[in-house]
Design an enzyme around this catalytic site. Sequence first.
Site, PDB file in Angstrom:
ATOM      1  N   GLU A   1       0.830  -1.221   0.000  1.00 50.37           N
ATOM      2  CA  GLU A   1       0.000   0.000   0.000  1.00 50.37           C
ATOM      3  C   GLU A   1       0.853   1.255   0.000  1.00 50.37           C
ATOM      4  O   GLU A   1       0.507   2.245  -0.656  1.00 50.37           O
ATOM      5  CB  GLU A   1      -0.956   0.008   1.192  1.00 50.37           C
TER       6      GLU A   1
ATOM      7  N   THR B   1      10.557  -3.840 -14.814  1.00 45.10           N
ATOM      8  CA  THR B   1       9.693  -4.940 -14.368  1.00 45.10           C
ATOM      9  C   THR B   1       9.117  -5.620 -15.605  1.00 45.10           C
ATOM     10  O   THR B   1       8.667  -4.937 -16.536  1.00 45.10           O
ATOM     11  CB  THR B   1       8.536  -4.415 -13.491  1.00 45.10           C
TER      12      THR B   1
ATOM     13  N   ASP C   1       2.439 -12.881   1.631  1.00 42.12           N
ATOM     14  CA  ASP C   1       3.514 -12.068   2.202  1.00 42.12           C
ATOM     15  C   ASP C   1       4.881 -12.750   2.112  1.00 42.12           C
ATOM     16  O   ASP C   1       5.892 -12.098   1.841  1.00 42.12           O
ATOM     17  CB  ASP C   1       3.209 -11.742   3.679  1.00 42.12           C
TER      18      ASP C   1
HETATM   19  N1  ARG Z   1      -5.322  -6.071  -2.267  1.00 45.60           N
HETATM   20  C1  ARG Z   1      -4.516  -5.004  -1.779  1.00 45.60           C
HETATM   21  C2  ARG Z   1      -4.252  -3.935  -2.850  1.00 45.60           C
HETATM   22  O1  ARG Z   1      -4.387  -4.151  -4.036  1.00 45.60           O
HETATM   23  C3  ARG Z   1      -3.264  -5.476  -1.060  1.00 45.60           C
HETATM   24  C4  ARG Z   1      -2.618  -6.763  -1.400  1.00 45.60           C
HETATM   25  C5  ARG Z   1      -1.503  -7.060  -0.393  1.00 45.60           C
HETATM   26  N2  ARG Z   1      -0.839  -8.331  -0.584  1.00 45.60           N
HETATM   27  C6  ARG Z   1      -0.165  -8.963   0.396  1.00 45.60           C
HETATM   28  N3  ARG Z   1       0.502 -10.068   0.148  1.00 45.60           N
HETATM   29  N4  ARG Z   1      -0.119  -8.516   1.620  1.00 45.60           N
HETATM   30  O2  ARG Z   1      -3.900  -2.800  -2.561  1.00 45.60           O
HETATM   31 ZN    ZN Z   2      -2.626  -2.848  -4.720  1.00 42.73          ZN
HETATM   32 CA    CA Z   3       7.079  -2.986 -16.554  1.00 46.71          CA
END
Ligand code: ARG
Ligand code: ZN
Ligand code: CA
Length: 243
Positions: free
Chosen positions: A154, A178, A214
């Site tokens: 985020e 990337t 994560d």
């Molecule tokens: N779904 C959220 C977004 O698009 C966060 C995804 C976080 N992923 C994680 N592995 N903690 O902003």
């Molecule tokens: Zn995101």
């Molecule tokens: Ca790229």
Amino acid sequence: GTGIITIPVVVNVLYRTASENISDAQIQSQIDVLNEDFNGTNSDFTKTPAIFSGVAANVGVQFTLAGVVRKYSSKRSWRTNNDMKSAAKGGIAATDPANNLNIWVVNDMGGILGYAQFPGGNASTDGVVIAHKYMGRIGTATSPYNLGRTATHEVGHWMNLRHIWGDATCGNDQVADTPQHNTSNGGCPAYPHYSTCTGTPVEMTMNYMDYTYDACMYMFSNGQKDRMLAVFATGGPRASFAN
Ligand code: ARG
Ligand code: ZN
Ligand code: CA
């Protein structure tokens, strides 16, 4: 400026139950994760595959805990409509968002782990929101999102990063180093995972801006670093943070 970017973080906790009122230690564990992940000192950084090790970034941004604001709410869940950022809606108003990254910790947002506001938006809603089960790496942090990477992801958005798949089939994340991803990746992809896009590159599934667990995301790229640091440059939308 000195070129060193330090981001003071204010954490706003909205809780109904005692366990949702997460501890200072859990909050600090999130600050620690951000400092590791944005400086390439995370213990899993070295898992970066050799083909990507040349672009794995030390972003060079530091985070300090500037304050914790706590407030009871009878709400059992919140939505992505920014109510948590408004005292009139039962939330907590942002603390000086030109000089602090505000993080709101809420009890629940349904299936949503967190969300962020990109640079250039309304100051009163600026910051990121994280559900308590995905905040930090101790306490109520819950597997497989218990290593604090929701906030890393985020805060990446808050610093202007797009999802690595560009939110479209073989989309563009505006970052040159990337690879083009077919779509989002979840879980813990086996390496190498080949893209179906032009040239069938190996996807950078371990990038924080994908959607994996994560434990399976552990790097930003140098191109992402450049895009993030541009936000803090003179004339940039978050220039007020540079010191
Ligand atoms: N779904 C959220 C977004 O698009 C966060 C995804 C976080 N992923 C994680 N592995 N903690 O902003
Ligand atoms: Zn995101
Ligand atoms: Ca790229």
